[in-house]
Design an enzyme around this catalytic site. Structure first.
Site, mmCIF file in Angstrom:
data_model
loop_
_atom_site.group_PDB
_atom_site.id
_atom_site.type_symbol
_atom_site.label_atom_id
_atom_site.label_comp_id
_atom_site.label_asym_id
_atom_site.label_seq_id
_atom_site.Cartn_x
_atom_site.Cartn_y
_atom_site.Cartn_z
ATOM 1 N N ASP A 100 108.250 -7.465 -16.854
ATOM 2 C CA ASP A 100 109.082 -6.775 -15.879
ATOM 3 C C ASP A 100 110.510 -6.546 -16.403
ATOM 4 O O ASP A 100 111.102 -7.452 -17.005
ATOM 5 C CB ASP A 100 109.131 -7.648 -14.611
ATOM 6 N N GLU B 221 108.151 -3.283 -19.630
ATOM 7 C CA GLU B 221 108.629 -2.288 -18.669
ATOM 8 C C GLU B 221 110.071 -1.949 -19.055
ATOM 9 O O GLU B 221 110.971 -2.786 -18.937
ATOM 10 C CB GLU B 221 108.602 -2.812 -17.232
HETATM 11 C C1 NOJ Z 1 110.117 -3.572 -11.589
HETATM 12 C C2 NOJ Z 1 108.908 -3.682 -10.743
HETATM 13 O O1 NOJ Z 1 107.950 -2.749 -11.175
HETATM 14 C C3 NOJ Z 1 109.353 -3.449 -9.317
HETATM 15 O O2 NOJ Z 1 108.260 -3.322 -8.454
HETATM 16 C C4 NOJ Z 1 110.243 -4.609 -8.934
HETATM 17 O O3 NOJ Z 1 110.748 -4.390 -7.632
HETATM 18 C C5 NOJ Z 1 111.406 -4.741 -9.894
HETATM 19 N N1 NOJ Z 1 111.000 -4.649 -11.267
HETATM 20 C C6 NOJ Z 1 112.082 -6.083 -9.731
HETATM 21 O O4 NOJ Z 1 111.264 -7.101 -10.258
#
Ligand code: NOJ
Ligand code: MG
Length: 526
Positions: free
Chosen positions: A199, A262
């Site tokens: 993440d 990500e």
């Molecule tokens: C990215 C995630 O995909 C999203 O759903 C989340 O709210 C944020 N990061 C915070 O962790």
């Protein structure tokens, strides 16, 4: 030698919304296990599950209170082991979602950290004194609106949270934090997980001195708070390389595990996350298809720019949907969603497919009193309501679409009686059938799975490219528009068309006409 994560396709499951097994209206691990055969029939290779760890659910699992447990809403650790074994028995890999940037404010680490300035865990999070004149230490904004700093009265300091105040940012400059988080990854690797989606990886390290971010000259009223400033000092800092390298070093101690980052950054910055000498994450997510204008020119440019930006040896990847962004069928319509499926599954690189996109779920406005997304609740009417893309998966036309015997946590889409997995599985003309055909072709033809790519035509609404491997040459031609398009292609055998009443095969290759919203795959002899 190519690895499974290069030739394979990844399928993202948002666990709350996939399949409920116990009637509480929330999807769970037993539910996912019960639906694995859908993934096998579809023909994907790996499933990535959004967070399933114990969590107060302020951000539906992206606020982790224990990195090595399972939230009781999702099941038990035994359920997890069962799911992993069941996936592996079917030849499916299983990826978890690792959330290193922040924990839940209810994590025992943060509880200790906020208990006193002198607590040994104080420095596990990011605490700062108020600005000299009072107020937050700097101007940084939260992705979910407002200041990124929360004042803690008891200790007279602020802590940083780039997301909710219930999601305090961990201090990755502290070696003890790094060690504890790597231990958590090791715990799951030892249990047999095949990798992690990581993440907001590009945010995990901040500038050591916390300077103000510069303002964004393009910000306008009606845009999110996060866009008021440029993320110059709060994101993508050089020291992130050390963090990524540490994670990769750990992953490399195991067999064929994958790390997917990500990372929302332009290509030139994105590709640095492959790391020096490829020692970073295996796949820094390429999200450009989520936001590109849907034209032949724009997509051709993405392909060219991305391919040119990739360092030697770096493996590409493409994403068409996820749990944070509008769905492809909502953006381009059902007919063009078929073309989009051909694009995703014939580009060079690992595709990631978001659950529900294979049946053309669109997402719909949610009645105000049922909105659950903390982002939409904090910046109503400005931030995208992510609930729209998190509605329950419709499996069949039985009550609640076979998702739950209880009350679903979010409403079902209004078209679930006709748009569901069972209906589309029985219909060779469906979007689901198209995905199955494409994934079958991808497995059969090395040119698609791992071959090279070259553009061959970008004219009007037509985008055409070839994929080649050894003596195999496939040509893919897409009509991204709604009128007939004429294009000259090499002669070949028609392997696939998105049309349900295809024109005769003899018409394919040479000077051809692509129907509106048509995409084709030809096998061309060299
Ligand atoms: C990215 C995630 O995909 C999203 O759903 C989340 O709210 C944020 N990061 C915070 O962790
Ligand atoms: Mg449940």
């Amino acid at each position: 030698m190519t690895s499974w994560w290069q030739s394979g396709t990844i399928y993202q499951v948002y666990p709350r919304s996939f399949q409920d097994s116990d009637g509480d209206g929330i999807g769970d691990l037993k539910g996912i296990e019960a639906r694995l055969d859908h993934l096998v029939a579809l023909g994907v290779d790996a499933v990535w599950i959004s967070p399933i760890f114990p969590s107060p659910m302020a951000d539906f699992g992206y606020d982790v209170a224990d990195y090595t447990g399972i939230d009781p809403r999702f099941g038990t650790i035994a359920d997890f082991d069962d799911l992993l074994a069941a996936a592996h028995a079917r030849g499916l890999k299983l990826l978890l979602d690792f959330v290193p940037n922040h924990s839940s404010s209810e994590h025992p680490w943060f509880q200790a950290s906020r208990s006193a300035r002198t607590d040994p865990k104080r420095d596990w999070y990011i605490w700062r004194d108020p600005a000299p004149g009072g107020g937050p230490p700097n101007n940084w904004q939260s992705f979910f609106g407002g200041s990124a700093w929360e004042y803690d009265k008891a200790s007279g300091q602020y802590y940083l949270h780039l997301f909710l105040k219930e999601q305090p940012d961990l201090n990755w400059r502290n070696p003890a934090v790094q060690a504890a988080m790597l231990d958590a990854m090791r715990f799951w690797f030892d249990r047999g997980v095949d990798g992690f989606r990581i993440d907001v990886l590009w945010l995990a390290i901040k500038h050591a001195d916390f300077p103000d971010n510069p303002s964004n000259p393009d910000w306008r009223e009606g845009m999110q708070d996060i866009d008021r400033l440029l993320p110059t000092h709060s994101a993508d800092q050089p020291e992130i390389t050390g963090v990524v390298t540490a994670m990769r070093t750990l992953a490399d101690q195991y067999d064929e595990r994958v790390l997917i980052g990500e990372i929302y950054l332009p290509f030139d910055r994105l590709v640095t996350y492959y790391g020096p000498d490829g020692g970073g994450v295996h796949l820094p997510f390429n999200f450009e298809l989520l936001q590109t204008p849907w034209t032949a020119q724009a997509i051709a440019r993405l392909i060219t720019d991305y391919e040119a930006a990739l360092p030697p040896g770096a493996w590409p990847n493409w994403v068409l949907g996820n749990h944070d962004k509008p769905r492809i069928a909502a953006r381009v319509g059902q007919a063009q969603a078929r073309v989009a499926a051909v694009l995703l599954l014939t580009l060079r690189g690992t595709p990631t497919l978001y659950a529900g996109d294979e049946i053309g779920m669109t997402g719909e406005p949610i009645p105000t009193d049922r909105i659950r997304d903390p982002q939409a609740l904090r910046e109503p009417g400005i931030a995208f309501n992510r609930d729209e893309v998190r509605m329950p998966m419709p499996w069949n036309d039985s009550p609640n679409a076979g998702f739950t015997t209880g009350e679903p946590w979010l409403p079902l889409g209004s078209d679930w009686r006709t748009r569901n997995v069972a209906a589309q599985a029985a219909d060779p003309a469906s979007l689901l059938a198209l995905h199955r055909d494409l994934l079958h072709l991808r497995r059969k033809h090395a040119a698609l799975a791992t071959g090279d790519i070259a553009l061959i035509a970008v004219e009007g609404d037509v985008l055409a490219y070839e994929r080649t491997a050894d003596d195999e040459r496939l040509v893919i031609a897409l009509n991204l528009g709604t009128t007939d398009q004429h294009v000259t292609l090499p002669e070949g055998e028609l392997l696939l068309t998105t049309l349900n009443e295809p024109v005769p095969e003899a018409d394919r290759g040479g000077e051809i006409t692509l129907a509106p919203d048509e995409a084709i795959i030809l096998r061309v002899s060299r």
